[in-house]
Design a protein around this motif. Structure first.
Motif, PDB file in Angstrom:
ATOM      1  N   GLU A   1      22.440  52.162 123.984  1.00  0.00           N
ATOM      2  CA  GLU A   1      22.685  53.605 123.993  1.00  0.00           C
ATOM      3  C   GLU A   1      23.315  54.056 122.681  1.00  0.00           C
ATOM      4  O   GLU A   1      22.952  55.104 122.143  1.00  0.00           O
ATOM      5  CB  GLU A   1      23.588  53.987 125.167  1.00  0.00           C
ATOM      6  N   ASP A   2      24.244  53.260 122.157  1.00  0.00           N
ATOM      7  CA  ASP A   2      24.851  53.584 120.861  1.00  0.00           C
ATOM      8  C   ASP A   2      23.786  53.586 119.761  1.00  0.00           C
ATOM      9  O   ASP A   2      23.794  54.454 118.883  1.00  0.00           O
ATOM     10  CB  ASP A   2      25.948  52.584 120.503  1.00  0.00           C
ATOM     11  N   ALA A   3      22.888  52.622 119.815  1.00  0.00           N
ATOM     12  CA  ALA A   3      21.815  52.550 118.818  1.00  0.00           C
ATOM     13  C   ALA A   3      20.888  53.756 118.935  1.00  0.00           C
ATOM     14  O   ALA A   3      20.460  54.311 117.913  1.00  0.00           O
ATOM     15  CB  ALA A   3      21.026  51.256 118.988  1.00  0.00           C
ATOM     16  N   ARG A   4      20.574  54.164 120.167  1.00  0.00           N
ATOM     17  CA  ARG A   4      19.731  55.351 120.352  1.00  0.00           C
ATOM     18  C   ARG A   4      20.410  56.594 119.763  1.00  0.00           C
ATOM     19  O   ARG A   4      19.764  57.399 119.085  1.00  0.00           O
ATOM     20  CB  ARG A   4      19.426  55.574 121.831  1.00  0.00           C
ATOM     21  N   ARG A   5      21.704  56.751 120.023  1.00  0.00           N
ATOM     22  CA  ARG A   5      22.444  57.899 119.474  1.00  0.00           C
ATOM     23  C   ARG A   5      22.413  57.876 117.945  1.00  0.00           C
ATOM     24  O   ARG A   5      22.191  58.903 117.292  1.00  0.00           O
ATOM     25  CB  ARG A   5      23.890  57.892 119.965  1.00  0.00           C
ATOM     26  N   SER A   6      22.631  56.702 117.377  1.00  0.00           N
ATOM     27  CA  SER A   6      22.624  56.569 115.920  1.00  0.00           C
ATOM     28  C   SER A   6      21.239  56.876 115.344  1.00  0.00           C
ATOM     29  O   SER A   6      21.128  57.561 114.316  1.00  0.00           O
ATOM     30  CB  SER A   6      23.057  55.152 115.535  1.00  0.00           C
ATOM     31  N   ASN A   7      20.195  56.382 115.992  1.00  0.00           N
ATOM     32  CA  ASN A   7      18.832  56.657 115.526  1.00  0.00           C
ATOM     33  C   ASN A   7      18.511  58.144 115.600  1.00  0.00           C
ATOM     34  O   ASN A   7      17.863  58.687 114.702  1.00  0.00           O
ATOM     35  CB  ASN A   7      17.810  55.865 116.342  1.00  0.00           C
ATOM     36  N   ARG A   8      18.941  58.791 116.665  1.00  0.00           N
ATOM     37  CA  ARG A   8      18.717  60.246 116.786  1.00  0.00           C
ATOM     38  C   ARG A   8      19.426  60.982 115.643  1.00  0.00           C
ATOM     39  O   ARG A   8      18.857  61.884 115.024  1.00  0.00           O
ATOM     40  CB  ARG A   8      19.246  60.760 118.121  1.00  0.00           C
ATOM     41  N   LYS A   9      20.667  60.590 115.407  1.00  0.00           N
ATOM     42  CA  LYS A   9      21.456  61.232 114.349  1.00  0.00           C
ATOM     43  C   LYS A   9      20.765  61.066 112.992  1.00  0.00           C
ATOM     44  O   LYS A   9      20.640  62.030 112.224  1.00  0.00           O
ATOM     45  CB  LYS A   9      22.856  60.619 114.325  1.00  0.00           C
ATOM     46  N   ASP A  10      20.294  59.850 112.695  1.00  0.00           N
ATOM     47  CA  ASP A  10      19.631  59.591 111.413  1.00  0.00           C
ATOM     48  C   ASP A  10      18.306  60.344 111.301  1.00  0.00           C
ATOM     49  O   ASP A  10      17.968  60.864 110.239  1.00  0.00           O
ATOM     50  CB  ASP A  10      19.402  58.093 111.222  1.00  0.00           C
ATOM     51  N   ALA A  11      17.554  60.397 112.398  1.00  0.00           N
ATOM     52  CA  ALA A  11      16.268  61.105 112.383  1.00  0.00           C
ATOM     53  C   ALA A  11      16.488  62.600 112.184  1.00  0.00           C
ATOM     54  O   ALA A  11      15.775  63.244 111.402  1.00  0.00           O
ATOM     55  CB  ALA A  11      15.500  60.840 113.668  1.00  0.00           C
ATOM     56  N   LEU A  12      17.473  63.151 112.878  1.00  0.00           N
ATOM     57  CA  LEU A  12      17.758  64.580 112.714  1.00  0.00           C
ATOM     58  C   LEU A  12      18.258  64.882 111.303  1.00  0.00           C
ATOM     59  O   LEU A  12      17.903  65.913 110.724  1.00  0.00           O
ATOM     60  CB  LEU A  12      18.772  65.049 113.759  1.00  0.00           C
ATOM     61  N   ALA A  13      19.057  63.982 110.741  1.00  0.00           N
ATOM     62  CA  ALA A  13      19.527  64.173 109.358  1.00  0.00           C
ATOM     63  C   ALA A  13      18.345  64.163 108.390  1.00  0.00           C
ATOM     64  O   ALA A  13      18.293  64.972 107.453  1.00  0.00           O
ATOM     65  CB  ALA A  13      20.530  63.081 108.987  1.00  0.00           C
ATOM     66  N   ALA A  14      17.393  63.277 108.625  1.00  0.00           N
ATOM     67  CA  ALA A  14      16.207  63.222 107.768  1.00  0.00           C
ATOM     68  C   ALA A  14      15.387  64.499 107.903  1.00  0.00           C
ATOM     69  O   ALA A  14      14.912  65.058 106.907  1.00  0.00           O
ATOM     70  CB  ALA A  14      15.359  61.998 108.122  1.00  0.00           C
ATOM     71  N   LEU A  15      15.215  64.957 109.124  1.00  0.00           N
ATOM     72  CA  LEU A  15      14.399  66.149 109.363  1.00  0.00           C
ATOM     73  C   LEU A  15      15.111  67.444 108.967  1.00  0.00           C
ATOM     74  O   LEU A  15      14.458  68.473 108.779  1.00  0.00           O
ATOM     75  CB  LEU A  15      13.972  66.206 110.833  1.00  0.00           C
ATOM     76  N   ASP A  16      16.418  67.397 108.848  1.00  0.00           N
ATOM     77  CA  ASP A  16      17.178  68.575 108.430  1.00  0.00           C
ATOM     78  C   ASP A  16      17.285  68.686 106.907  1.00  0.00           C
ATOM     79  O   ASP A  16      17.848  69.653 106.395  1.00  0.00           O
ATOM     80  CB  ASP A  16      18.580  68.570 109.049  1.00  0.00           C
ATOM     81  N   ARG A  17      16.747  67.698 106.189  1.00  0.00           N
ATOM     82  CA  ARG A  17      16.769  67.744 104.719  1.00  0.00           C
ATOM     83  C   ARG A  17      15.908  68.925 104.253  1.00  0.00           C
ATOM     84  O   ARG A  17      14.938  69.278 104.901  1.00  0.00           O
ATOM     85  CB  ARG A  17      16.197  66.457 104.137  1.00  0.00           C
ATOM     86  N   PRO A  18      16.251  69.509 103.139  1.00  0.00           N
ATOM     87  CA  PRO A  18      15.410  70.584 102.596  1.00  0.00           C
ATOM     88  C   PRO A  18      13.995  70.068 102.314  1.00  0.00           C
ATOM     89  O   PRO A  18      13.805  68.887 102.013  1.00  0.00           O
ATOM     90  CB  PRO A  18      16.107  70.972 101.286  1.00  0.00           C
ATOM     91  N   TRP A  19      13.033  70.957 102.433  1.00  0.00           N
ATOM     92  CA  TRP A  19      11.638  70.554 102.201  1.00  0.00           C
ATOM     93  C   TRP A  19      11.479  69.920 100.825  1.00  0.00           C
ATOM     94  O   TRP A  19      10.701  68.979 100.658  1.00  0.00           O
ATOM     95  CB  TRP A  19      10.715  71.768 102.319  1.00  0.00           C
ATOM     96  N   SER A  20      12.199  70.416  99.840  1.00  0.00           N
ATOM     97  CA  SER A  20      12.061  69.901  98.475  1.00  0.00           C
ATOM     98  C   SER A  20      12.555  68.458  98.345  1.00  0.00           C
ATOM     99  O   SER A  20      12.162  67.756  97.417  1.00  0.00           O
ATOM    100  CB  SER A  20      12.830  70.802  97.499  1.00  0.00           C
ATOM    101  N   GLU A  21      13.418  68.001  99.254  1.00  0.00           N
ATOM    102  CA  GLU A  21      13.933  66.631  99.176  1.00  0.00           C
ATOM    103  C   GLU A  21      13.098  65.638  99.985  1.00  0.00           C
ATOM    104  O   GLU A  21      13.479  64.484 100.127  1.00  0.00           O
ATOM    105  CB  GLU A  21      15.381  66.594  99.660  1.00  0.00           C
ATOM    106  N   ARG A  22      11.989  66.057 100.511  1.00  0.00           N
ATOM    107  CA  ARG A  22      11.143  65.167 101.315  1.00  0.00           C
ATOM    108  C   ARG A  22      10.116  64.437 100.463  1.00  0.00           C
ATOM    109  O   ARG A  22       9.372  63.613 100.968  1.00  0.00           O
ATOM    110  CB  ARG A  22      10.439  65.956 102.413  1.00  0.00           C
ATOM    111  N   CYS A  23      10.073  64.741  99.206  1.00  0.00           N
ATOM    112  CA  CYS A  23       9.143  64.097  98.278  1.00  0.00           C
ATOM    113  C   CYS A  23       9.937  63.523  97.108  1.00  0.00           C
ATOM    114  O   CYS A  23      11.123  63.776  96.983  1.00  0.00           O
ATOM    115  CB  CYS A  23       8.123  65.116  97.763  1.00  0.00           C
TER     116      CYS A  23
END
Length: 161
Positions: free
Chosen positions: A48-70
């Motif tokens: 469960e801790d790993a799932r929470r951490s993965n969600r946090k990391d995925a949301l952080a990645a998806l919350d990056r500005p569009w310009s930082e995705r490349c």
């Protein structure tokens, strides 16, 4: 010597007849580890801790500005999503193997939180805008991402622009 051959022949015929007309043994149903108990609870609290951490990391990645995705920041963007989808697919595969149908139901509920639904929606959006390709992900993650973006059409140029 002819009696010996007759006995061997009779034994072979008897074995063939028994195997032919005896019904096959019915396989016993698989026994699954129950989804309860101290062992499951001890193991699951770390997962469960790993799932929470993965969600946090995925949301952080998806919350990056569009310009930082490349460009040079792209590995951070892809890495956060890859780990999330890899673990999600792995658990969707393993829980039913270990715990049976109850495991499949359990893990489906665990990966159906509001954050998970948001990650899926943002992944579909990033894919449609051209910021994600299936080739960006490793084996297990590719399986899950391909299911998530199934039916999505790429309309943007994303990193190709």
């Amino acid at each position: 010597m002819s009696r010996l051959w007759f006995i061997v022949w009779a034994i072979v015929i008897w074995q063939v007849a028994v195997r032919t007309w005896t019904p096959a043994a019915t396989p016993t149903p698989e026994s699954f580890t129950p989804i309860s108990g101290i062992e499951f609870d001890e193991h699951e609290k770390y997962i469960e801790d790993a799932r929470r951490s993965n969600r946090k990391d995925a949301l952080a990645a998806l919350d990056r500005p569009w310009s930082e995705r490349c460009g040079p920041n792209r590995p951070k963007f892809i890495g956060g999503l890859n780990a999330y989808y890899h673990d999600r697919q792995n658990q969707h595969d393993r829980y039913p193997e270990i715990y049976g149908p109850a495991g499949a139901d359990y893990i489906a509920k665990q990966w159906d939180t509001p954050d998970d639904r948001r990650i899926v929606r943002l992944t579909q959006e990033a894919f449609a805008n051209g910021y994600l390709r299936l080739s960006d992900f490793d084996g297990l993650a590719t399986e899950m991402v391909s299911a998530v973006v199934l039916g999505e059409r790429v309309t943007g140029r994303g990193c190709a622009a």
